[in-house]
Design an enzyme around this catalytic site. Structure first.
Site, PDB file in Angstrom:
ATOM      1  N   ASP A 247       0.806  -1.219   0.000  1.00  0.00           N
ATOM      2  CA  ASP A 247       0.000   0.000   0.000  1.00  0.00           C
ATOM      3  C   ASP A 247       0.840   1.272   0.000  1.00  0.00           C
ATOM      4  OD1 ASP A 247       0.925  -0.540   2.571  1.00  0.00           O
ATOM      5  OD2 ASP A 247      -1.045  -1.045   3.347  1.00  0.00           O
TER       6      ASP A 247
ATOM      7  N   ASN B 116      -7.632  -2.854  14.232  1.00  0.00           N
ATOM      8  CA  ASN B 116      -9.019  -3.155  13.850  1.00  0.00           C
ATOM      9  C   ASN B 116      -9.102  -4.378  12.933  1.00  0.00           C
ATOM     10  OD1 ASN B 116      -7.957  -2.188  11.481  1.00  0.00           O
ATOM     11  ND2 ASN B 116      -9.453  -0.563  11.178  1.00  0.00           N
TER      12      ASN B 116
ATOM     13  N   HIS C 224      -7.302  -4.854  10.115  1.00  0.00           N
ATOM     14  CA  HIS C 224      -7.000  -4.657   8.689  1.00  0.00           C
ATOM     15  C   HIS C 224      -5.703  -5.355   8.298  1.00  0.00           C
ATOM     16  CE1 HIS C 224      -4.739  -0.575   9.475  1.00  0.00           C
ATOM     17  NE2 HIS C 224      -3.848  -1.537   9.324  1.00  0.00           N
TER      18      HIS C 224
ATOM     19  N   GLU D 124      -9.829  -2.217   5.312  1.00  0.00           N
ATOM     20  CA  GLU D 124     -10.491  -1.933   6.580  1.00  0.00           C
ATOM     21  C   GLU D 124     -11.700  -2.857   6.765  1.00  0.00           C
ATOM     22  OE1 GLU D 124      -8.783  -0.159   8.446  1.00  0.00           O
ATOM     23  OE2 GLU D 124      -8.442   1.903   7.794  1.00  0.00           O
TER      24      GLU D 124
END
Ligand code: F6R
Length: 253
Positions: A66, A135, A137, A142
């Site tokens: 990313d 979280n 990811h 996400e």
């Protein structure tokens, strides 16, 4: 699937052993890379082992997960910059060998679509390194990201922006969007190594361990992959061990 080691350094050693073994038998390895704090000890150790074994990296091809939208490769918080500093310069890996989505492309959707194609045209990824967000990811996929997603533009969740703003001077400087490999791109890798370290990852490690395979816990998709290794240090595994004990984990490894 699960390997619990004492600390991040022991994980870095084991993961680097796996990577150097692969590189020595397949110098033309296609390696998927992650950034972030988790990867720093891994890259430090990998550089050490590669130098120690005098391994040739000139035929290696890399694909990063990313990049932040709006950050040029020269920006100190860009993932281009991180990779150069942490791995590419020390290993003398050339620009032609490297693939990272461009965060300042004029058409970021087009850039994202082209990135998935590039991976496919190159013949896919042999080994993909992953970290995990608090979280759940992986990459910047996400919670709620469809499992069949390819590389795409993502709006970062508040959780991720808060977690990652520690690298920026102020919260406002923290980008709002990124380009990330999709879950489908990640799942196409032949071998996946997820590294989870630190007490701040203990809750997400437990959540992942207990989770059914659901887009609400993006990393849970890895349970559908036939060749995944999850390395946890003792701090990250604490809640799993407290609840399930070593025996259950051994049965899963
Ligand atoms: C980074 C990436 C992210 C990180 C994750 C954990 O390229 O794709 O998924 O792996 O946010 O980050 P750290 O290691 O900083 O806790």
């Amino acid at each position: 699937m699960y390997h619990i080691l004492k600390n991040p350094e022991q994980i870095a050693y084991q993961v680097s052993q796996l990577l150097t073994q692969a590189l020595s038998t397949h110098p033309d390895l296609h390696l998927g890379l992650a950034t972030g704090s988790t990867m720093k000890p891994v890259y430090t150790e990998l550089i050490k082992q590669i130098h120690h074994q005098s391994l040739d990296c000139s035929r290696l091809t890399t694909f990063n997960l990313d990049e932040y939208i709006g950050l040029a490769p020269e920006h100190p918080q860009s993932y281009h910059y991180f990779m150069k500093e942490q791995l590419f310069v020390p290993l003398n890996i050339q620009t032609e060998q490297v693939h990272i989505p461009c965060g300042v492309a004029t058409d970021t959707d087009q850039e994202a679509a082209a990135y998935s194609q590039e991976i496919e045209q190159a013949g896919g990824i042999d080994i993909q390194l992953l970290g995990i967000g608090t979280n759940g990811h992986i990459g910047f996929n996400e919670p709620g990201t469809p499992f069949d997603s390819l590389t795409h533009v993502v709006q970062l969740s508040d959780n991720t922006r808060i977690d990652n703003s520690r690298f920026f001077e102020s919260f406002d400087e923290m980008p709002t969007h990124a380009i990330t490999m999709g879950l489908e791109d990640i799942m196409r890798a032949k071998h996946i190594i997820l590294v989870v370290t630190g007490a701040h990852k203990a809750q997400v490690a437990l959540d992942l361990y207990e989770s059914e395979v659901t887009p609400q816990m993006p990393a849970s998709i890895l349970k559908n992959h036939s060749n995944v290794q999850v390395f946890l240090d003792e701090a990250a595994a604490k809640l799993i061990i407290e609840k399930y004990g070593h025996e259950l984990l051994a049965a899963n490894s």
